[in-house]
Design a protein around this motif. Structure first.
Motif, short mmCIF file in Angstrom:
data_model
loop_
_atom_site.label_atom_id
_atom_site.label_comp_id
_atom_site.label_asym_id
_atom_site.label_seq_id
_atom_site.Cartn_x
_atom_site.Cartn_y
_atom_site.Cartn_z
N HIS A 1 40.40 -29.86 11.90
CA HIS A 1 41.06 -29.56 12.99
C HIS A 1 41.27 -30.74 13.96
N ALA A 2 42.11 -30.59 14.87
CA ALA A 2 42.60 -31.80 15.53
C ALA A 2 41.43 -32.49 16.42
N GLY A 3 41.34 -33.60 16.31
CA GLY A 3 40.32 -34.28 17.13
C GLY A 3 38.85 -34.45 16.86
N VAL A 4 38.89 -34.20 15.53
CA VAL A 4 37.34 -34.38 14.82
C VAL A 4 37.17 -35.86 14.57
N VAL A 5 35.77 -36.12 14.74
CA VAL A 5 35.43 -37.34 14.38
C VAL A 5 34.06 -37.30 13.49
N ILE A 6 34.53 -37.83 12.29
CA ILE A 6 33.52 -37.63 11.19
C ILE A 6 33.16 -39.38 10.87
N GLY A 7 31.86 -39.55 11.20
CA GLY A 7 31.33 -40.67 10.79
C GLY A 7 31.47 -41.83 11.87
N ALA A 8 31.10 -41.46 13.34
CA ALA A 8 30.80 -42.12 14.56
C ALA A 8 29.37 -42.41 14.27
N ASP A 9 28.90 -43.44 14.82
CA ASP A 9 27.64 -44.05 14.69
C ASP A 9 26.62 -43.07 15.03
N GLY A 10 25.61 -42.68 14.22
CA GLY A 10 24.15 -42.03 14.68
C GLY A 10 24.04 -42.41 16.12
N PHE A 11 23.04 -41.89 16.80
CA PHE A 11 22.53 -42.20 18.28
C PHE A 11 21.04 -42.82 17.86
N GLY A 12 20.86 -44.03 17.57
CA GLY A 12 19.83 -44.55 17.06
C GLY A 12 19.40 -46.02 17.91
N PHE A 13 18.55 -45.98 18.36
CA PHE A 13 17.99 -47.30 19.27
C PHE A 13 16.32 -47.65 19.20
N ALA A 14 16.03 -48.76 18.95
CA ALA A 14 14.55 -48.97 19.20
C ALA A 14 14.35 -49.43 20.76
N PRO A 15 13.35 -48.94 21.38
CA PRO A 15 13.17 -49.35 22.92
C PRO A 15 12.65 -50.57 22.72
N HIS A 16 12.99 -51.60 23.73
CA HIS A 16 12.23 -52.88 23.50
C HIS A 16 12.34 -53.42 25.04
N GLN A 17 11.10 -53.78 25.55
CA GLN A 17 11.24 -54.39 26.94
C GLN A 17 12.15 -53.45 28.13
N GLY A 18 12.37 -52.27 27.90
CA GLY A 18 12.80 -51.28 28.81
C GLY A 18 14.52 -51.31 28.79
N GLN A 19 14.78 -51.90 27.46
CA GLN A 19 16.35 -51.83 27.03
C GLN A 19 16.22 -51.25 25.65
N TRP A 20 17.38 -50.97 25.11
CA TRP A 20 17.57 -50.20 23.82
C TRP A 20 18.20 -51.14 22.92
N VAL A 21 17.61 -51.26 21.89
CA VAL A 21 18.22 -52.18 20.74
C VAL A 21 18.79 -51.38 19.77
N LYS A 22 20.25 -51.59 19.38
CA LYS A 22 20.85 -50.87 18.40
C LYS A 22 20.38 -50.86 17.13
N ILE A 23 20.26 -49.39 16.42
CA ILE A 23 20.02 -49.36 14.77
C ILE A 23 21.36 -49.24 14.31
N GLU A 24 21.69 -50.30 13.78
CA GLU A 24 23.11 -49.89 13.13
C GLU A 24 22.92 -48.94 11.90
N GLN A 25 24.06 -47.97 12.14
CA GLN A 25 24.06 -46.72 11.28
C GLN A 25 24.74 -47.21 9.99
N LEU A 26 23.74 -47.34 8.97
CA LEU A 26 24.21 -47.90 7.47
C LEU A 26 24.58 -46.65 6.47
#
Lengths: 326, 326, 326
Positions: free
Chosen positions: B156-181
């Motif tokens: 149905h309308a507006g569906v999003v299939i295949g956006a990036d999952g929510f994955g980050f590694a913490p590093h010195q108080g910030q978030w480093v993106k884990i690319e979703q492969l």
């Protein structure tokens, strides 16, 4: 815009300098001498004395507190006055309208769009849909087949009106689709927040009455009926065939289960789950109180034995009673 | 459509006038003499007697109650029969199909779209995506890179299939993106409700098996596996790497935390939070009961002392036991 | 990609065969001899021994356990190393970029889009919007009038930035719209998940600071302020004017009520409702524990009498005390 222009348009009693030019609207705490602000509730009156606003909109009860200011507007309902001022401001500062139907929108030739309605970029209006006078679809709105919107509605980006309701008959461990043959019927002066979904009815229509205000990311299931001037905050879910009265409010993240009835003037607190019909007006709540995680863990563990605790209390009461009788 | 046409197509035993022309389908309470309705459950049988429906679909147990009607259809599973009737109705009344790929859709030349799939207005199908036979993407659907849908899906309308999952590694108080492969792999006969999101996997694929039905505004995190013929109602959230069995149901607004396993045939009530794996089939619930706000406030306050109350009960029990022993 | 290339790019100490060619990344359990994997936490070390991965990324503490493998990379933070490896992998395998502004996107001539920003298919960027350097809008994103995104943001499909906040003044049983005159201001390195909505402020701006990560289907109300490097999981709702600190985390499905303040380093568990300001860092939870439906029904019934149970305990305590004194 001068204060004179504002008061000429919106009424209210002006004290002070009518020629003061107003650059913009601002909250009391941050307003500068070329800004206008308002006091909506007595509990914020300490902010009034400290505010640098050039003009404040206040209730007559605060008149003596604003006499020394450069300007003030006295009105019985400052919050309402402020709302109307935002509208005046928006009209004055709006650029020329965009096109009636943006060229990127896909509007079926068998849809009916009122002459002064506006269909924004990337919208989809399907066959048989009806868009009423003055109604605005912002960007990326879908209005499905045969669904209708009344006059002066505002529909924000990403809204989906008329996707199929969630209806399946179980059969040998699988789900057989029930085609959704109804539509969605929306009244006048309805506002629908971004990415909210209103499903079409299974046989009859899903109905949203006049003046309803829905925030973002709300789910309205098939065959739901929402009464006039009811407002729902973000992330609410209303399951199929629920019947919600007029002048209700539903707090953010609340869930209303299917096939229930809520009377007029029922108010559901945020994040509460409505599991039974509510036939008396009033405020209703069901929400686990927040606590430190450590405390929560202790209490949640006890909660899983609560009915057992109740039995232990009963046993103690019996025992003490027996001891007495001895 | 005459009743004869219906029974010829769907079976069932027809009583009464086979030439009766049916204008539309309707619920028992509102059906008129030119409409067809159905009785799905004995608890609604009082509606049967009062219904003006020209034809009713009923179980053999109700045959004697419909003999005096103009017409009735007798079948072992009236709800299933009704579902199939909605499908027949829809096929009969559908206009000619739209174009296979709507001109406003953006389909990457390296996507593979089956000949009889249909891509609606404003859809986006990215490189390497595969859309199976008979699958329909309604308006404004995104299918991301390398994601695949099997046969006969409805999205149905507006569906999003295949956006990036929510994955980050913490590093010195910030978030480093884990690319979703990874990607998203969806089976046959899956239906996905409006504005629902299914994220791509981090390394491997997020998988939705055959026959799964997802309602609107559902979030499926990365690496989730949803077993065949499981159904989820609106606003459900499933966190990353959860593994949900086959033939499960998840009620509206429920949350399944990450990395959990749910066995086959597990049923989660609406608005419940699954915080641990569930290995036994059954119905599971965790939801604060709704109450008047005044009562809720009293009980919620006590709840924050529940483990203390439990200790007080224990103390009372000890004391009474001691008194006895004295 | 050979291990030599990886270590040259990302550092770490390589043990074993530097010429080993890596086909892809995989979890320990499923990795094959031409794949690379990682051990992020000691609790998964049993998977290490059994893994067929050609190369594993491990902490120095596990060096002796990988000496017999074909290859391993030793690094102090294997999870961070893995995150950077996914980024390296993505860069190596990315095809040529798409167009800077996809031809199907609708970008107002008065919007400002940085030269190396990217606007995907079916996006809508309204007048006065500002899109910073390196920022990517995936498909079907709306950025409303005067809203701004900093550098290197990633905005997934279906996101709506700058819809009107939910503001109405009550008047004679109806709702009078408060036009939302503020905008949305988003910092650098912010990632926003699919179908998430961030409303514009009423008078001032809604603000999302640098490094914030928002998952899918999140609602951020008007005038909210989210501090730097805070992360929120899917389906969270934050009501208007809430002020959330830096380095906070909010679990999936949680709700933060309006006008509250959360200090820096506050962590809210999934599905919890924040009903008061939290000024001390820590983990906070409020969630009904899941149980079998039968047990839940018993405990929920008792819960509605909890304050009465507390009074009964008090009465028992008093009685026992009185008995003693006698």
């Amino acid at each position: 815009m001068s204060l004179r222009v504002i008061v000429d348009a919106l009424g209210g009693r002006l004290l002070g300098n009518a020629d003061l030019l107003i650059r913009s609207l601002a909250p009391l705490q941050t307003a500068a001498p070329d800004q206008i602000s308002f006091l909506s509730h007595a509990r914020y009156q300490s902010q009034l004395a400290q505010s640098a606003a050039g003009c404040v909109i206040v209730h007559p009860a605060f008149e003596t507190q604003v006499l020394s200011r450069e300007a003030a507007i006295i009105t019985d309902d400052p919050y309402l006055y402020f709302a109307r001022l935002t509208q005046l401001w928006k009209r004055h500062h709006a650029d020329s309208r965009g096109p009636r139907i943006h060229p990127s929108a896909v509007v079926d030739p068998q849809a009916v769009v009122a002459d002064d309605a506006q269909i924004g970029p990337q919208c989809v209006v399907e066959r048989g849909a009806v868009i009423g006078a003055g109604t605005v679809l912002k960007s990326r709105v879908t209005v499905g087949e045969n669904c209708s919107l009344g006059a002066r509605c505002i529909v924000h980006a990403g809204v989906v009106i008329g996707a199929d309701g969630f209806g399946f008959a179980p059969h040998q461990g699988q789900w057989v689709k029930i085609e959704q043959l109804g539509a969605v019927r929306i009244g006048d002066d309805v506002e629908i927040g971004a990415n909210t979904c209103i499903d079409r009815g299974a046989l009859e229509d899903t109905v949203i009455e006049n003046g309803v205000k829905l925030d973002n990311l709300i789910q309205i299931g098939h065959n739901v009926h929402v009464g006039a001037h009811t407002a729902m905050a973000g992330c609410v879910g209303v399951a199929g065939s629920a019947r919600i009265g007029a002048h209700c409010t539903v707090g953010g993240g609340a869930v209303v289960l299917g096939h229930l009835t809520l009377a007029d003037h029922v108010h559901i607190s945020a994040a509460s789950v409505v599991t039974r019909s509510i036939l008396q007006p009033g405020q209703y709540t069901g929400m686990f109180p927040l606590d430190s995680n450590a405390n929560w863990e202790k209490n949640a563990a006890s909660l899983k034995q609560l009915s057992r605790l109740r039995e232990r209390i009963k046993a103690l009461e019996t025992e003490i009673q027996n001891n007495k009788e001895i």
